[in-house]
Write an enzyme that holds these catalytic residues in place. Sequence first.
Site, PDB file in Angstrom:
ATOM      1  N   HIS A   1      -9.221  10.129   2.068  1.00 50.14           N
ATOM      2  CA  HIS A   1      -8.349  11.151   1.476  1.00 50.14           C
ATOM      3  C   HIS A   1      -7.834  12.056   2.571  1.00 50.14           C
ATOM      4  CE1 HIS A   1      -9.258   9.818  -2.482  1.00 50.14           C
ATOM      5  NE2 HIS A   1     -10.533   9.798  -2.145  1.00 50.14           N
TER       6      HIS A   1
ATOM      7  N   ASN B   1       2.150   7.545  -4.897  1.00 54.59           N
ATOM      8  CA  ASN B   1       2.786   8.717  -4.274  1.00 54.59           C
ATOM      9  C   ASN B   1       2.598   8.795  -2.759  1.00 54.59           C
ATOM     10  OD1 ASN B   1       3.799   9.814  -6.795  1.00 54.59           O
ATOM     11  ND2 ASN B   1       1.667  10.221  -7.280  1.00 54.59           N
TER      12      ASN B   1
ATOM     13  N   ALA C   1      -4.185   9.466  -6.810  1.00 52.48           N
ATOM     14  CA  ALA C   1      -4.763  10.045  -8.028  1.00 52.48           C
ATOM     15  C   ALA C   1      -5.605   9.035  -8.822  1.00 52.48           C
ATOM     16  CB  ALA C   1      -3.657  10.634  -8.900  1.00 52.48           C
TER      17      ALA C   1
END
Length: 146
Positions: A100, A11, A77
């Site tokens: 992150h 993503n 994820a």
Amino acid sequence: MPKILIVNGPNLNLLGKREPDIYGAKTLDELNRELTKIAKELSLDIEFFQSNSEGELIDYIHKNGFEAQGLIINPGAFTHTSYALRDAISGVGIETVEVHISNVYAREEFRHKSVIAPIVAGHLVGFGLYGYAMALSYFADLKTEE
Ligand code: DQA
């Protein structure tokens, strides 16, 4: 010149379009262009890879991880689920920084646990896209310490 792999998981190809309030308005291409400039200034050779597939990420790490000097990875994820990705990173024994974009600890509970974190040198969380540049600085410093 030390070679650093910059790997983005699922993503993250949607950066710029995906929940911009969380991940910002910049696209992955724009980010990579900025990182290319920074790496040049730091005399680091970088290579980019993004995949939405766990197997492709693992194959890429197997193929390139033994020769490179560092890995900067945002596993998306898979951070929270993938023992296989974790094993791939420890399997090639590459110095790794986990990045992150968002502050995962301020978000849903399932994001609070990283199965990758115990096997990396460190992780940068919540600094937005700047985390990738910080990770590059870390590798530049490592190189000068050698
Ligand atoms: C992320 C955080 C993960 O929880 C999420 O699944 C992502 C992006 C981050 O960069 O903040 O895809 O790794």
